[in-house]
Scaffold this active site. Structure first.
Site, PDB file in Angstrom:
ATOM      1  N   GLU A  90      -4.508  -9.457   3.146  1.00  0.00           N
ATOM      2  CA  GLU A  90      -5.300  -9.104   4.326  1.00  0.00           C
ATOM      3  C   GLU A  90      -6.551  -9.952   4.485  1.00  0.00           C
ATOM      4  OE1 GLU A  90      -2.926  -5.307   3.532  1.00  0.00           O
ATOM      5  OE2 GLU A  90      -3.775  -6.969   2.389  1.00  0.00           O
TER       6      GLU A  90
ATOM      7  N   GLU B  42       0.830  -1.207   0.000  1.00  0.00           N
ATOM      8  CA  GLU B  42       0.000   0.000   0.000  1.00  0.00           C
ATOM      9  C   GLU B  42       0.865   1.258   0.000  1.00  0.00           C
ATOM     10  OE1 GLU B  42      -4.159  -0.828   2.068  1.00  0.00           O
ATOM     11  OE2 GLU B  42      -2.525  -1.523   3.339  1.00  0.00           O
TER      12      GLU B  42
END
Length: 266
Positions: free
Chosen positions: A135, A114
């Site tokens: 995730e 990210e």
């Protein structure tokens, strides 16, 4: 007692280098992201910096993302504001009018990816690691911009597939998915850092007009979220700023005179 340095800041050849340093995996806590945020602002304000480069310390990890032990101990209130601060920091990085390059020296997963996706360009060391947003395997989603930046880079359907599967893939596959711009062969982590720095210097003066590079970034980053006509307005205004710059005069004159431009960043 002095604060542990988790993000190192140095300037070399007009490149501001931000190094994430929390071994063994350079996972980030709130403390690290506070230092990262401060380093982003420092690089933004530093007149000696024309390009920003982010990398990880060591040979194995750029970053494995958020520190899971920290998240396991934190309550939902803390987690919400932790993610909010991370979003604000990465937005600041994305909208800083200086080119940002993520130099992926090792595994770049979860929140590490990210961070890398908030950069404008990503260069990776050949054979040195894997990418991915796993995730979903923790029962959550990539919550610091992952769902939004990935779909803008690889497309809606493919991004859903990558995040819902949660698998990791090597840097070479990342090149095919447009997540990596350049693969660099390097004998060591230090060798990779030097070669990544050489790549970053391609976008600094006198090689490139740094204001033009910055305004290209600003036009894309701002315009992509606007209706087309409004985006064209942003583009025109940024172009007019460049028309008034010394480097535009130099670039046009050099073209007419059939010589290499010598950009000054003015």
């Amino acid at each position: 007692m002095s604060e542990k340095v988790l993000v190192h800041y140095e300037v070399r050849d007009k490149v501001g280098i931000l190094t994430l340093d929390d071994p063994p995996a350079n996972t980030y806590t709130y403390e690290m992201f506070q230092q990262f945020d401060a380093a982003v602002l420092k690089a933004r304000m530093d007149s000696n910096v024309e390009v920003i480069m982010i990398t990880g310390a060591g040979e194995k990890f750029f970053s494995a993302g958020a520190n899971i032990s920290m998240l396991n101990e934190a309550d939902p209130y803390f987690k919400y504001y932790f993610c909010l601060h991370a979003n604000e920091t990465l937005n600041r990085l994305e909208h800083t009018p200086k080119l940002v390059i993520a130099a992926l020296n090792g595994h770049t997963v979860g929140g590490g990816l990210e961070i890398a996706m908030a950069a404008d360009l990503r260069v990776a060391r050949k054979g040195a690691g894997k990418l991915g947003l796993p995730e979903v395997n923790l029962g959550v989603l990539p919550g610091t911009g992952g769902t939004q930046r990935l779909c803008r880079i690889v497309g809606k359907s493919h991004s859903i597939e990558l995040m819902a599967e949660g698998d990791l893939f090597d840097f070479e596959a990342g090149l095919d998915k447009n997540l990596v711009n350049v693969i660099i062969e390097a004998e060591s982590g230090d060798d990779f850092k030097e070669k990544a720095l050489e790549y970053a210097k391609r976008f600094t003066t006198p090689n490139k007009a740094s204001k033009a590079v910055g305004n290209i970034k600003r036009s894309v980053q701002t315009g992509i979220g606007l209706p087309f006509e409004q985006a064209l307005t942003v583009e025109r205004e940024l172009q007019q700023q460049l028309f008034q710059s010394g480097d535009a005069k130099e670039g046009i004159a050099a073209y007419v005179e059939k010589r290499k431009a010598d950009f000054k960043g003015s």
